[in-house]
Design an enzyme around this catalytic site. Structure first.
Site, PDB file in Angstrom:
ATOM      1  N   ARG A  74       7.840   1.193  -3.802  1.00 50.95           N
ATOM      2  CA  ARG A  74       8.687   1.846  -4.627  1.00 50.95           C
ATOM      3  C   ARG A  74       8.676   1.490  -5.903  1.00 50.95           C
ATOM      4  O   ARG A  74       8.534   2.231  -6.957  1.00 50.95           O
ATOM      5  CB  ARG A  74       9.992   2.400  -4.011  1.00 50.95           C
ATOM      6  N   HIS A 132       8.747  -0.374   6.822  1.00 53.29           N
ATOM      7  CA  HIS A 132       8.092   0.806   6.254  1.00 53.29           C
ATOM      8  C   HIS A 132       9.098   1.406   5.143  1.00 53.29           C
ATOM      9  O   HIS A 132       8.832   2.673   5.007  1.00 53.29           O
ATOM     10  CB  HIS A 132       7.831   1.626   7.369  1.00 53.29           C
ATOM     11  N   GLY A 172      13.030  -3.313   0.094  1.00 53.90           N
ATOM     12  CA  GLY A 172      14.238  -3.836  -0.416  1.00 53.90           C
ATOM     13  C   GLY A 172      14.176  -4.735  -1.777  1.00 53.90           C
ATOM     14  O   GLY A 172      15.255  -5.055  -2.163  1.00 53.90           O
ATOM     15  N   ARG A 176      14.196  -5.724  -5.215  1.00 56.20           N
ATOM     16  CA  ARG A 176      14.414  -5.046  -6.472  1.00 56.20           C
ATOM     17  C   ARG A 176      14.524  -6.048  -7.806  1.00 56.20           C
ATOM     18  O   ARG A 176      14.797  -5.569  -8.966  1.00 56.20           O
ATOM     19  CB  ARG A 176      15.682  -3.851  -6.400  1.00 56.20           C
ATOM     20  N   ASP A 215       8.278  -6.945   2.987  1.00 55.78           N
ATOM     21  CA  ASP A 215       8.484  -5.985   2.134  1.00 55.78           C
ATOM     22  C   ASP A 215       9.523  -5.036   2.476  1.00 55.78           C
ATOM     23  O   ASP A 215      10.219  -5.511   3.399  1.00 55.78           O
ATOM     24  CB  ASP A 215       7.017  -5.065   1.849  1.00 55.78           C
ATOM     25  N   THR A 243      -1.453  -1.757   9.557  1.00 54.12           N
ATOM     26  CA  THR A 243      -0.230  -1.089   9.710  1.00 54.12           C
ATOM     27  C   THR A 243      -0.063  -0.687  11.147  1.00 54.12           C
ATOM     28  O   THR A 243      -0.765   0.152  11.534  1.00 54.12           O
ATOM     29  CB  THR A 243      -0.011   0.294   8.627  1.00 54.12           C
ATOM     30  N   ARG A 260      10.893   4.564   6.089  1.00 59.00           N
ATOM     31  CA  ARG A 260      10.416   5.796   6.078  1.00 59.00           C
ATOM     32  C   ARG A 260       9.865   6.325   7.589  1.00 59.00           C
ATOM     33  O   ARG A 260       9.568   7.389   7.887  1.00 59.00           O
ATOM     34  CB  ARG A 260       9.382   5.862   5.113  1.00 59.00           C
ATOM     35  N   PRO A 281       0.818  -1.101   0.021  1.00 60.08           N
ATOM     36  CA  PRO A 281       0.186  -0.018  -0.083  1.00 60.08           C
ATOM     37  C   PRO A 281       0.800   1.153   0.037  1.00 60.08           C
ATOM     38  O   PRO A 281       1.747   1.367   0.553  1.00 60.08           O
ATOM     39  CB  PRO A 281      -0.678  -0.089   1.207  1.00 60.08           C
TER      40      PRO A 281
END
Length: 398
Positions: A338, A283, A316, A318, A314, A196, A286, A118
């Site tokens: 992201r 997170h 990291g 890629r 979640d 969350t 963040r 999210p």
């Protein structure tokens, strides 16, 4: 007509022409930013290409909101570096040409062990960004964790992605203002609730959010009668406790998952409270700087709860190899934040789909090279940690 009348007519005409030109330029600039022709787009091969594109094209203040982190930002690179410190052990002469990427999550078969985390204010990256992401997730048959503070309602998500696998993310609010949204999501066919628990509205980002303040004031939360997002975030409970999780579980028939677990002891407590799954997450770096990367804590969390509940991850991820590492260390599924936003900024719904196509191909290749024919049969032995004795190379005595 008098000279004065002619001059006024000329002036009015000139003003109209200039206004038309200004409007045309603005429209062109906006359309060129949001809707670039496919032939002018660069060739994308890796998820890092989408991030590079985003950093080159998204306005600085907007980009900083999505890419920024807490404190000195040391946790953001740690999340990805931790994956790079883990190696995959190959197996040779295994005649595997096809792999099964399907997995079962909460009694539902999904096509990929990769989902969408999210994130808020997606329409700053692409018009109707929430709808684009919902449709892309439905097309790929992956789990979409829909943000409570999104720009479209839970009902609209279900309508635009009828075949989607939708989970609702909520942050506990004062006076249980989140509860009506949970009930609406349940009625709209959502399949799980994600709470969350590591946000608390206390995250501090050292650079940039002030640049985005004016724009973010225009963001609206559709699920809250289109209230400004800053008004809804002000309702976030600062003293979230297990009692809040218990209350949510007691008032919904949907399975409840908590997002933001790093400590194995918290995962054990989650089991005792009836939680169906935990997302190992910081997170995206963040909320608090200097914490472990989720992939570093994943083995301990999984060991603590075993198969009693699902463990997800979640932050990291890629590459497809990163996905395989997480699965081997105990994750049932990984979620992307992201990278999905960067794909959205590139080409909307199609850009998000490309993210999943790339990861799907990379995961397939990594599984073939490590001798894994199915997601359900990935052994922990394919992973090599930095302290693994297999890293020791014996020397030949002279």
């Amino acid at each position: 007509m008098t000279d004065a009348g002619q001059q006024d007519t000329f002036s009015d005409g000139t003003s109209s022409v200039l206004l038309t030109l200004v409007v045309a330029v603005v429209v062109y600039k906006l359309s060129s930013y949001f809707f670039k022709p496919k032939e002018s787009r660069r060739k994308m091969r890796f998820l890092s290409d989408y991030e590079k594109y985003a950093r080159e094209t998204i306005p600085e203040g907007v980009l900083d909101y999505y890419s920024g982190g807490a404190g000195c930002h040391s946790t953001i690179p740690r999340n990805t570096d931790a994956f790079n410190r883990i190696c995959l052990m190959t197996r040779i002469l295994h005649p595997i040409l096809h792999v099964d990427l399907r997995t079962r999550i909460l009694d539902r078969v999904v096509d990929l062990p990769i989902g969408i985390a999210p994130t808020a204010m997606r329409s700053f990256l692409w018009p109707d960004g929430d709808r684009c992401i919902a449709q892309a997730a439905a097309d790929a048959q992956v789990i979409n964790i829909v943000p409570m503070m999104g720009a479209i309602t839970v009902e609209d998500v279900s309508k635009c992605a009828t075949s989607g696998i939708n989970w609702l993310q909520i942050t506990p609010l004062e006076d249980n203002a989140h509860q009506p949204i949970i009930s609406r999501a349940e009625n709209a066919g959502f399949q799980a609730i994600v709470v969350t628990v590591d946000g608390r509205g206390l995250g501090h980002r050292s650079v940039g959010p002030h640049k985005f303040t004016d724009a973010s004031r225009n963001a609206r939360c559709a699920n809250f009668n289109h209230k400004p997002i800053n008004k809804v975030t002000e309702m976030t409970k600062k003293n979230i406790g297990w009692r809040d999780v218990d209350d949510i579980i007691s008032k919904t028939s949907l399975p409840v998952i908590i997002k933001g677990v790093l400590n194995p002891e918290d995962a054990i407590t989650a089991v005792s409270h009836g939680v169906r799954g935990v997302i190992v997450s910081n997170h995206g770096g963040r909320q608090m700087d200097g914490v472990p990367a989720p992939i570093e804590m994943l083995p301990a969390v999984h060991a603590a709860v075993g198969d009693q509940i699902d463990v997800y991850l979640d932050s990291g991820v890629r590459t497809g190899s990163d996905v395989l590492k997480a699965l081997a260390l105990g994750a049932k599924c990984v979620f992307l934040g992201r990278p999905v936003l960067y794909g959205l900024s590139y080409q909307g719904e199609e850009g998000v789909g490309q993210i999943f196509d790339i990861l799907k191909d990379e995961l397939k290749n990594a599984m073939i090279f490590t001798g894994c024919s199915s997601v359900s049969k990935i052994p922990p032995s394919i992973v090599m940690q930095p302290n693994d004795p297999r890293f020791h190379i014996p020397t030949v005595s002279q």
